[in-house]
Motif scaffolding. Sequence first.
Motif, PDB file in Angstrom:
ATOM      1  N   GLN A  26       0.920  -1.319  -0.096  1.00 10.71           N
ATOM      2  CA  GLN A  26       0.062  -0.074   0.055  1.00 10.71           C
ATOM      3  C   GLN A  26       0.897   1.213  -0.095  1.00 10.71           C
ATOM      4  N   GLU A  27       0.608   1.960  -1.083  1.00  5.73           N
ATOM      5  CA  GLU A  27       1.365   3.435  -1.061  1.00  5.73           C
ATOM      6  C   GLU A  27       0.639   4.554  -0.622  1.00  5.73           C
ATOM      7  N   VAL A  28       1.629   5.513  -0.166  1.00  2.00           N
ATOM      8  CA  VAL A  28       1.050   6.721   0.325  1.00  2.00           C
ATOM      9  C   VAL A  28       0.800   7.438  -1.035  1.00  2.00           C
ATOM     10  N   PRO A  29      -0.510   8.172  -1.063  1.00  2.00           N
ATOM     11  CA  PRO A  29      -0.758   8.800  -2.319  1.00  2.00           C
ATOM     12  C   PRO A  29       0.264  10.085  -2.589  1.00  2.00           C
ATOM     13  N   GLU A  30       0.479   9.883  -4.292  1.00  2.00           N
ATOM     14  CA  GLU A  30       1.602  10.526  -4.447  1.00  2.00           C
ATOM     15  C   GLU A  30       1.544  12.309  -4.226  1.00  2.00           C
ATOM     16  N   VAL A  31       0.406  12.705  -4.296  1.00  2.00           N
ATOM     17  CA  VAL A  31       0.091  14.183  -4.027  1.00  2.00           C
ATOM     18  C   VAL A  31       0.600  14.677  -2.505  1.00  2.00           C
ATOM     19  N   LEU A  32       0.568  13.733  -1.608  1.00  2.00           N
ATOM     20  CA  LEU A  32       1.147  14.088  -0.329  1.00  2.00           C
ATOM     21  C   LEU A  32       2.535  14.045  -0.235  1.00  2.00           C
ATOM     22  N   LEU A  33       3.178  13.636  -1.311  1.00  2.00           N
ATOM     23  CA  LEU A  33       4.813  13.679  -1.537  1.00  2.00           C
ATOM     24  C   LEU A  33       4.969  14.714  -2.301  1.00  2.00           C
ATOM     25  N   SER A  34       4.375  15.557  -2.829  1.00  4.63           N
ATOM     26  CA  SER A  34       4.606  16.433  -4.167  1.00  4.63           C
ATOM     27  C   SER A  34       5.404  17.717  -3.504  1.00  4.63           C
ATOM     28  N   GLY A  35       4.902  18.068  -2.316  1.00  4.71           N
ATOM     29  CA  GLY A  35       5.534  19.287  -1.866  1.00  4.71           C
ATOM     30  C   GLY A  35       4.503  20.701  -2.254  1.00  4.71           C
ATOM     31  N   ASN A  36       3.552  20.314  -3.155  1.00  7.08           N
ATOM     32  CA  ASN A  36       2.696  21.373  -3.716  1.00  7.08           C
ATOM     33  C   ASN A  36       1.778  21.538  -2.616  1.00  7.08           C
ATOM     34  N   HIS A  37       1.685  22.392  -1.843  1.00  7.56           N
ATOM     35  CA  HIS A  37       0.700  22.655  -0.833  1.00  7.56           C
ATOM     36  C   HIS A  37      -0.594  22.977  -1.155  1.00  7.56           C
ATOM     37  N   ALA A  38      -0.881  23.686  -2.291  1.00  7.81           N
ATOM     38  CA  ALA A  38      -2.217  23.926  -2.710  1.00  7.81           C
ATOM     39  C   ALA A  38      -2.918  22.604  -3.212  1.00  7.81           C
ATOM     40  N   LYS A  39      -2.137  21.817  -3.837  1.00  7.95           N
ATOM     41  CA  LYS A  39      -2.589  20.456  -4.326  1.00  7.95           C
ATOM     42  C   LYS A  39      -3.063  19.581  -3.172  1.00  7.95           C
ATOM     43  N   ILE A  40      -2.013  19.421  -2.278  1.00  7.50           N
ATOM     44  CA  ILE A  40      -2.211  18.887  -1.185  1.00  7.50           C
ATOM     45  C   ILE A  40      -3.525  19.146  -0.257  1.00  7.50           C
ATOM     46  N   ALA A  41      -3.792  20.612  -0.131  1.00  6.08           N
ATOM     47  CA  ALA A  41      -4.965  21.003   0.514  1.00  6.08           C
ATOM     48  C   ALA A  41      -6.199  20.641  -0.015  1.00  6.08           C
ATOM     49  N   GLU A  42      -6.108  20.668  -1.475  1.00  6.50           N
ATOM     50  CA  GLU A  42      -7.482  20.248  -2.333  1.00  6.50           C
ATOM     51  C   GLU A  42      -7.678  18.857  -2.153  1.00  6.50           C
ATOM     52  N   TRP A  43      -6.510  18.031  -2.244  1.00  4.86           N
ATOM     53  CA  TRP A  43      -6.778  16.472  -1.962  1.00  4.86           C
ATOM     54  C   TRP A  43      -7.435  16.357  -0.627  1.00  4.86           C
ATOM     55  N   GLN A  44      -6.730  17.047   0.353  1.00  3.14           N
ATOM     56  CA  GLN A  44      -7.603  16.766   1.768  1.00  3.14           C
ATOM     57  C   GLN A  44      -8.726  17.116   1.912  1.00  3.14           C
ATOM     58  N   ASP A  45      -9.371  18.233   1.372  1.00  5.12           N
ATOM     59  CA  ASP A  45     -10.793  18.653   1.151  1.00  5.12           C
ATOM     60  C   ASP A  45     -11.522  17.658   0.446  1.00  5.12           C
ATOM     61  N   LYS A  46     -11.074  17.300  -0.706  1.00  2.00           N
ATOM     62  CA  LYS A  46     -12.029  16.269  -1.378  1.00  2.00           C
ATOM     63  C   LYS A  46     -12.035  15.007  -0.761  1.00  2.00           C
ATOM     64  N   GLU A  47     -10.977  14.604  -0.086  1.00  2.00           N
ATOM     65  CA  GLU A  47     -10.868  13.150   0.743  1.00  2.00           C
ATOM     66  C   GLU A  47     -11.685  13.307   1.997  1.00  2.00           C
ATOM     67  N   SER A  48     -11.841  14.578   2.734  1.00  3.06           N
ATOM     68  CA  SER A  48     -12.602  14.690   3.792  1.00  3.06           C
ATOM     69  C   SER A  48     -14.163  14.707   3.257  1.00  3.06           C
ATOM     70  N   LEU A  49     -14.446  15.225   2.101  1.00 11.55           N
ATOM     71  CA  LEU A  49     -15.852  15.121   1.753  1.00 11.55           C
ATOM     72  C   LEU A  49     -16.221  13.914   1.093  1.00 11.55           C
ATOM     73  N   ARG A  50     -15.128  13.151   0.732  1.00 14.00           N
ATOM     74  CA  ARG A  50     -15.661  11.718   0.172  1.00 14.00           C
ATOM     75  C   ARG A  50     -15.858  10.659   1.408  1.00 14.00           C
ATOM     76  N   LYS A  51     -15.092  10.847   2.629  1.00 11.68           N
ATOM     77  CA  LYS A  51     -15.142  10.344   3.776  1.00 11.68           C
ATOM     78  C   LYS A  51     -16.459  10.520   4.414  1.00 11.68           C
ATOM     79  N   THR A  52     -17.027  11.627   4.223  1.00 11.16           N
ATOM     80  CA  THR A  52     -18.296  12.091   5.035  1.00 11.16           C
ATOM     81  C   THR A  52     -19.397  11.468   4.118  1.00 11.16           C
ATOM     82  N   TRP A  53     -19.374  11.825   2.781  1.00  6.29           N
ATOM     83  CA  TRP A  53     -20.245  11.325   1.817  1.00  6.29           C
ATOM     84  C   TRP A  53     -20.524   9.440   1.863  1.00  6.29           C
TER      85      TRP A  53
END
Length: 244
Positions: free
Chosen positions: A190-217
């Motif tokens: 099992q791999e850590v999602p690539e976006v979390l290793l990117s160093g791109n804080h904007a993309k990381i924040a967007e991924w976190q927001d989306k996955e938070s919504l997905r988990k709640t949904w």
Amino acid sequence: MKINILTLFPDMFEGPLTDSIIGKAAEKEIVKIETTNFRDFSDSKHKTVDDYPFGGGAGMLLKAQPIVDAITHIAQENPETKKRVILMDPAGKKYNQNLAEELAQEEHLVFICGHYEGYDERIKAHITDEISIGDFILTGGELSAMVIIDSVVRLLPEVLGNTLSNQTDSFSTGLLEHPQYTRPREFRGQEVPEVLLSGNHAKIAEWQDKESLRKTWIRRPDMLDKLDLTQKQKEWIQEFEVGN
């Protein structure tokens, strides 16, 4: 914050409120927690705190006198502070994170932990809140009081090491918290999602927001009914529905 707990079993609080984060908060004097056995305030010869209910019924009721006198004693010891006097009661208002955040703003909390079949109704004149942690019955109010105290104290300034911790908790944002990962990058296939290793804080924040919504949904769709969703969040939900 000052917290008083009225209970017939003060020893129950020794471990949960003296260890871990709550214990450290007490050591730092961020919170002061005291337990009082309200049996000590009984005016009967044998220090009884319960009696049979008028009109009949199963079990025994806690008498008003010991509890009311214990509350009065605490009030006289600390006359300068406003108090929220909280009755732990299965029939009370259901506890949630919003109420935890509200109580965390208070200077002095008093918890009343019941036993037996309930309370003499006349103690209600001396309380400000009736709270339940869920639609189930425990043998007493001690465990539910511990749950509330833990959830409140962790919100106090300087209790948690990271000041952002309680701001991003599940329920504090209206959504469940996004998935999180730590080292190693790969664990048993099992791999850590690539976006979390990117160093791109904007993309990381967007991924976190989306996955938070997905988990709640997926897990708590009822929570979404209370939110004013952004256009982006609505698009993400459509995407989830298509992929489901």
